[in-house]
Design a protein around this motif. Structure first.
Motif, PDB file in Angstrom:
ATOM      1  N   ARG A 165       0.835  -1.186   0.000  1.00 53.04           N
ATOM      2  CA  ARG A 165       0.000   0.000   0.000  1.00 53.04           C
ATOM      3  C   ARG A 165       0.877   1.245   0.000  1.00 53.04           C
ATOM      4  N   ARG A 166       0.236   2.368  -0.078  1.00 53.71           N
ATOM      5  CA  ARG A 166       0.949   3.640  -0.011  1.00 53.71           C
ATOM      6  C   ARG A 166       1.417   3.870   1.424  1.00 53.71           C
TER       7      ARG A 166
ATOM      8  N   PRO B 162       2.086   6.184   4.458  1.00 59.53           N
ATOM      9  CA  PRO B 162       1.570   7.507   4.852  1.00 59.53           C
ATOM     10  C   PRO B 162       2.647   8.388   5.482  1.00 59.53           C
TER      11      PRO B 162
ATOM     12  N   ILE C 248       1.773  12.095   6.620  1.00 57.07           N
ATOM     13  CA  ILE C 248       0.318  12.318   6.559  1.00 57.07           C
ATOM     14  C   ILE C 248      -0.273  12.188   7.958  1.00 57.07           C
TER      15      ILE C 248
ATOM     16  N   ARG D  97      -8.586  11.013   7.271  1.00 59.62           N
ATOM     17  CA  ARG D  97      -9.382  10.887   6.054  1.00 59.62           C
ATOM     18  C   ARG D  97      -8.499  10.564   4.846  1.00 59.62           C
ATOM     19  N   GLU D  98      -7.404  11.262   4.700  1.00 62.20           N
ATOM     20  CA  GLU D  98      -6.521  11.020   3.555  1.00 62.20           C
ATOM     21  C   GLU D  98      -5.943   9.614   3.599  1.00 62.20           C
TER      22      GLU D  98
ATOM     23  N   ARG E  59      -7.229   6.941   4.908  1.00 57.62           N
ATOM     24  CA  ARG E  59      -8.260   5.945   4.613  1.00 57.62           C
ATOM     25  C   ARG E  59      -8.735   6.027   3.158  1.00 57.62           C
ATOM     26  N   GLU E  60      -8.924   7.232   2.651  1.00 54.37           N
ATOM     27  CA  GLU E  60      -9.432   7.369   1.283  1.00 54.37           C
ATOM     28  C   GLU E  60      -8.380   7.060   0.233  1.00 54.37           C
ATOM     29  N   GLU E  61      -7.104   7.234   0.570  1.00 55.66           N
ATOM     30  CA  GLU E  61      -6.035   6.980  -0.393  1.00 55.66           C
ATOM     31  C   GLU E  61      -5.479   5.566  -0.299  1.00 55.66           C
ATOM     32  N   GLY E  62      -6.055   4.749   0.586  1.00 54.54           N
ATOM     33  CA  GLY E  62      -5.623   3.355   0.680  1.00 54.54           C
ATOM     34  C   GLY E  62      -4.244   3.165   1.275  1.00 54.54           C
ATOM     35  N   CYS E  63      -3.875   4.027   2.188  1.00 54.49           N
ATOM     36  CA  CYS E  63      -2.566   3.908   2.844  1.00 54.49           C
ATOM     37  C   CYS E  63      -2.594   2.820   3.914  1.00 54.49           C
TER      38      CYS E  63
END
Length: 513
Positions: A4-5, A7, A10, A14-15, A17-21
């Protein structure tokens, strides 16, 4: 498992969870806190995930259900109720005086008023405005307000070098935070995070209803990653990395419960694929280094300090206990606890290789303006070339300019010479044991290499000629006996310093097994 990405940097839930980190689920801690209490304070070192946890709380109270799918909170939270959330953060920038602090507070209050769509008027006193904001939020949303404050102490910490400014910042913040106790009836939940806990008649004297969970074993892993997190959540990132080396470099932070890794270190390791002092390099502790030098701190003992609850909390503008600042800022951690008769003592030590190596490098550079690069020293120890080591350390002390001695009284205290020697070795990240206990006394320093064990005794002598006292003590007290069964050869090294010569005058070594 798919990668995964990462983080990195970060702090927005929200970012992530929404960006799939990658995300380590901390919502069980959030639910427990909310169910069992109302006012909390948490101290953790910088870049440890405090801001992310606060943001997670904010989204939880705001009812952002979609962000919590698959997490513990999804099935353990009443999503039908939403609360007004007031957030104050002092993490950004550096405030240099009380006027700038007042401006920042007013901006934060205005920002929250706009964000919540409130119509309360601005007040001349920030405490009155904060009170009005809480009341207005309560009235509009029909629910008591949630207040989340991040890095509550940063305006003070940024100015510890100037006590007058730091004290002014403390008073300004105390005026703001006093509202929290006064408005308790209108508050659903309050959470403060910071690096330090200011004691006595300071900020927390007015917040005595807060539950300090800093040393609550149940919340030891509320920030940071555990061994299980590394092995499960981040399993796809482990290929090609030495798992034991990851532990040695970055694990070890403890607050009486499960030990954790600094998230910033782990994420940078997985991204860069190399072991470095990632966390330490993000901020040089200039004030801390200067404080240790001013107090003539004997660095070999930093890894074996003992403190009680009172000493760990002895942190204020007027006085900061060495143990307190080293522990609260994350350069030392609790490695052992001993209790008897209602008395509890904590033994402090370096959490891991990163901190021990990088911190001692910073100390060395503060004490020796032209300290040599450590790789050459590492090679000499690995080769057990004691003659070359003597030349190396003689050059180290000789590199200190004469003017530096005159302008720095630190060189006059007995531990200075041994501290420089120790910090130079500790910067290599080798296995060191200062104040090594034996049945005959304490060894000044034990160095464990792959090929041998070196037992070292330091002496500061009067005059310019060696006395042989250091090596004689090593032999007379049988300090090598502790390691004869280890299997590695043991070497005794006696080092004598002369303040008159400003260098090493005695260097005796012998192999004993």
């Amino acid at each position: 498992m798919q990668r995964r990405r990462l983080p990195i940097g970060i702090q927005t839930f929200r970012e992530i969870r929404e960006e799939g980190c990658y995300y380590v689920d901390k919502t069980p801690y959030a639910i427990r806190l909310i169910e069992q209490g109302k006012h909390y304070f948490l101290s953790r070192p910088r870049r440890f995930g405090k801001s992310l946890f606060l943001d997670t709380l904010a989204e939880l109270f705001a009812g952002s259900r979609s962000l919590f799918e698959g997490l513990y909170a999804e099935a353990h939270w009443d999503w039908s109720v939403r609360y007004p959330v007031i957030r104050l953060s002092f993490a950004r920038g550096c405030l240099e005086n009380r006027e700038q602090l007042e401006q920042r507070i007013r901006w934060l209050l205005q920002y929250n008023r706009t964000l919540l769509g409130l119509t309360c008027d601005a007040c001349e006193e920030v405490s009155d405005w904060f009170t009005a904001l809480i009341h207005a939020a309560n009235e509009k949303y029909g629910q008591r307000a949630v207040v989340l404050i991040d890095e509550y102490d940063k305006p003070i910490l940024d100015n510890l070098g100037d006590k007058a400014v730091a004290a002014a910042m403390r008073e300004g913040l105390r005026n703001l935070y006093s509202v929290l106790k006064d408005q308790d009836a209108h508050l659903r939940f309050v959470f403060l995070t910071g690096v330090s806990k200011f004691s006595k008649v300071s900020i927390f004297s007015g917040l005595n209803n807060f539950n300090d969970i800093t040393l609550d074993a149940r919340y030891s892993a509320i920030c940071g990653y555990t061994d299980e997190d590394i092995d499960t959540v981040f399993a796809p990132e482990l290929e090609g990395l030495d798992r034991e080396e990851i532990r040695r470099w970055y694990n070890g932070y403890g607050w009486l419960g499960e030990r954790v890794y600094n998230p910033f270190d782990v994420l940078l390791l997985f991204d860069k694929r190399s072991y470095r002092a990632w966390w330490f390099e993000t901020g040089t502790p200039t004030f801390l280094i200067e404080l240790l030098a001013k107090r003539h701190t004997f660095t070999p003992q930093l890894d074996a300090l003992v403190a009680d609850d009172q000493l760990l909390g002895a942190f204020d503008v007027e006085y900061i206990a060495t143990e307190a600042i080293l522990w609260q800022t994350g350069y030392l951690t609790i490695v052992d606890v001993e209790s008897a008769g209602g008395i509890t003592e904590y033994r402090l030590g370096y959490p891991n290789r990163e901190v021990e190596s990088a911190f001692n490098t910073a100390l060395l550079r503060a004490w020796v303006p032209q300290a040599p690069m450590p790789l050459a020293l590492y090679k000499k120890f690995a080769a057990l070339d004691f003659d070359a080591l003597k030349t190396h350390f003689e050059s180290l002390y000789a590199s200190i300019p004469a003017d530096w001695y005159r302008n720095n009284p630190i060189t006059q205290y007995e531990g200075y010479w041994a501290s420089v020697f120790y910090s130079h070795i500790a910067s290599l990240g080798l296995d060191l044991t200062p104040e090594d206990v034996t049945n005959q006394g304490r060894i000044d320093l034990t160095l464990k290499l792959d090929a041998a064990i070196v037992v070292i005794e330091f002496k500061r002598i009067a005059g310019k000629e060696p006395t042989g006292e250091a090596i004689a003590q090593l032999k007379a007290r049988g300090y090598a006996d502790k390691y004869r069964a280890d299997g590695r050869p043991v070497y005794l090294l006696g080092v004598e310093f002369s303040a008159d010569v400003r260098n090493i005058v005695g260097w005796d070594w012998v192999a004993v097994g």
